[in-house]
Design an enzyme around this catalytic site. Structure first.
Site, PDB file in Angstrom:
ATOM      1  N   THR A 181      34.126  25.303  59.524  1.00  0.00           N
ATOM      2  CA  THR A 181      33.321  24.964  58.367  1.00  0.00           C
ATOM      3  C   THR A 181      34.218  24.348  57.295  1.00  0.00           C
ATOM      4  OG1 THR A 181      33.566  27.225  57.526  1.00  0.00           O
ATOM      5  CG2 THR A 181      31.619  26.750  58.865  1.00  0.00           C
ATOM      6  N   ARG A 238      32.020  33.130  34.750  1.00  0.00           N
ATOM      7  CA  ARG A 238      31.000  33.199  35.787  1.00  0.00           C
ATOM      8  C   ARG A 238      30.243  34.523  35.663  1.00  0.00           C
ATOM      9  NH1 ARG A 238      35.193  33.811  40.763  1.00  0.00           N
ATOM     10  NH2 ARG A 238      35.443  36.062  40.774  1.00  0.00           N
ATOM     11  N   LEU A 294      41.902  29.915  42.498  1.00  0.00           N
ATOM     12  CA  LEU A 294      42.623  29.709  41.244  1.00  0.00           C
ATOM     13  C   LEU A 294      43.978  29.026  41.418  1.00  0.00           C
ATOM     14  CD1 LEU A 294      42.930  30.224  38.165  1.00  0.00           C
ATOM     15  CD2 LEU A 294      43.966  32.440  38.773  1.00  0.00           C
ATOM     16  N   TYR A 318      28.981  37.752  47.456  1.00  0.00           N
ATOM     17  CA  TYR A 318      30.105  37.789  48.403  1.00  0.00           C
ATOM     18  C   TYR A 318      30.537  39.214  48.690  1.00  0.00           C
ATOM     19  CZ  TYR A 318      34.977  37.964  49.840  1.00  0.00           C
ATOM     20  OH  TYR A 318      36.144  38.288  50.482  1.00  0.00           O
ATOM     21  N   THR A 343      37.949  43.022  51.905  1.00  0.00           N
ATOM     22  CA  THR A 343      38.447  42.731  50.573  1.00  0.00           C
ATOM     23  C   THR A 343      38.322  43.934  49.653  1.00  0.00           C
ATOM     24  OG1 THR A 343      38.012  41.375  48.595  1.00  0.00           O
ATOM     25  CG2 THR A 343      36.157  41.811  50.025  1.00  0.00           C
ATOM     26  N   ASP A 344      39.163  43.977  48.613  1.00  0.00           N
ATOM     27  CA  ASP A 344      39.030  45.028  47.608  1.00  0.00           C
ATOM     28  C   ASP A 344      37.822  44.803  46.703  1.00  0.00           C
ATOM     29  OD1 ASP A 344      39.994  42.862  46.157  1.00  0.00           O
ATOM     30  OD2 ASP A 344      41.660  43.943  45.231  1.00  0.00           O
ATOM     31  N   GLU A 345      37.213  43.630  46.773  1.00  0.00           N
ATOM     32  CA  GLU A 345      36.077  43.343  45.900  1.00  0.00           C
ATOM     33  C   GLU A 345      34.863  44.207  46.228  1.00  0.00           C
ATOM     34  OE1 GLU A 345      35.371  39.202  44.819  1.00  0.00           O
ATOM     35  OE2 GLU A 345      37.279  38.684  45.763  1.00  0.00           O
ATOM     36  N   LYS A 393      30.360  41.478  52.207  1.00  0.00           N
ATOM     37  CA  LYS A 393      31.525  42.082  52.848  1.00  0.00           C
ATOM     38  C   LYS A 393      31.370  43.593  52.943  1.00  0.00           C
ATOM     39  CE  LYS A 393      34.821  40.530  54.198  1.00  0.00           C
ATOM     40  NZ  LYS A 393      35.172  40.058  55.575  1.00  0.00           N
TER      41      LYS A 393
END
Length: 346
Positions: free
Chosen positions: A34, A285, A195, A155, A130-132, A159
């Site tokens: 992708t 955001r 970033l 997102y 992920t830690d998110e 996850k």
């Protein structure tokens, strides 16, 4: 060991593939190719008899069954995912379909192959997350393996859903799973929408360096090559059913990361200095998590892993890589969404 790596042509996946081959593992790279994948990331492995590429989507169960049957992997490292928070705000469906449904189909294909092969003890399904999924921290505290889930974006919610599926397949079906949650990665071959590569490439082009809000959001930065080392350590040494939090122990505010990159570029490319003059604060955001930080005590104490790349060293190495590899990143500048402001929830 023969490892089936999903998403091996992506940022973290290509780092894992390179390190795994350097350590003598055979690799099957399953990637849908992708927008964020680049064939150039693994061009050096073309012709390697112990590297195979399979272009397939993890949502395609029939293709997955064929790949498992053809390659009989000893382990799966599942990195394929939609991963950009801003894109998840604009188009959450793709994140649910790939990260949740795709993980489901991969789990089922792995379970079918593992069962048919007689449930070999050494098989592992390693899910990389992920830690998110843990949400946002205040000024103090760190995430660890016991932190409750509190996702704040499409997102991270997708996850979190995939994490829960992996654990459920371990508990319900006995599939030998291991799971890791990492902090923010950076380093070579990162798609230019995050970033650090955005800052480097915009600064080189003399474009504005956008910073969300005041730039006070804090991240724990982990060099991708350290992460690859941690992932292979977990894959080869962790017991089934275990989870490890992986962090770089390098917290920094976003604005400070950008300033550090500008200072490095001032040294490397002084004709554009001072690059910090390009910094521009933009509207934040929606749902922007304030702070992430990882306590990596468990992986350090149980498996002996520690990050080896300091933040300052890693940022210098990253800038130098982008400066030396324009042929890699230049073609990606025309891909959909690159250079645009994403994540503007209405």
């Amino acid at each position: 060991m023969k490892i089936l790596v999903t998403g091996g042509s992506g940022f973290i996946g290509s780092a894992v593939v390179h390190l795994a081959r350097a350590r003598g593992h055979r690799i099957v790279n399953l990637d849908a190719m992708t927008y964020a994948a680049s064939p150039a990331s693994l061009a050096d492995l073309q012709g390697d008899p112990d590297y195979r590429f399979e272009q397939a989507d993890i949502r395609d169960r029939a293709a997955l069954d064929q790949i498992f049957a053809a390659h009989a992997p000893d382990a799966v490292m599942h990195l394929a995912a939609e991963s950009h928070v801003d894109r998840s705000i604009d188009g959450p469906a793709a994140f649910v379909e790939t990260n949740v449904l795709g993980t489901f189909h991969l789990l089922e294909a792995a379970r079918a192959w593992w069962t048919g092969a007689g449930r070999p003890d050494g098989f592992r399904f390693h899910h990389i997350s992920t830690d998110e999924v843990f949400g946002s921290l205040g000024e103090t505290g760190r995430f660890d393996e016991t932190t409750r889930y509190d996702p704040r974006s499409p997102y991270s919610a997708s996850k979190a859903g995939s994490d829960h599926l992996v654990r459920a397949w371990g508990e319900t079906y006995g599939l030998p799973v291991v799971l890791t949650n990492c902090s923010n990665n950076y380093g070579p071959r990162q798609f230019p929408e995050k970033l650090i590569p955005v800052t480097i490439l915009n600064a080189l082009a003399g474009r504005k360096l956008p910073i969300y809000g005041a730039g006070d959001n804090v991240r724990d930065w982990l060099h991708v090559e350290d992460h690859a080392d941690a992932l292979l350590t977990v894959l080869t040494r962790a017991a089934p059913g275990t989870t490890y939090a992986i962090g770089g122990q390098a917290e920094a505010r976003n604005i400070d990361i950008v300033r550090k990159l500008c200072a490095i570029l001032d040294d490397r490319r002084p004709q554009g200095a001072p690059h910090a003059d390009l910094i521009e604060h933009v509207t934040d955001r929606p749902g922007h998590d304030r702070r992430y930080a990882i306590d990596p005590a468990r992986i350090r104490d149980e498996l002996g892993w520690r990050p080896s790349v300091t933040l300052d060293e890693g940022l210098e190495r990253t800038v130098d890589w982008y400066l030396a590899n324009e042929a890699w990143w230049r073609p990606l500048q025309t891909r959909q969404g690159v250079g645009e402001r994403l994540g503007r929830a209405s």
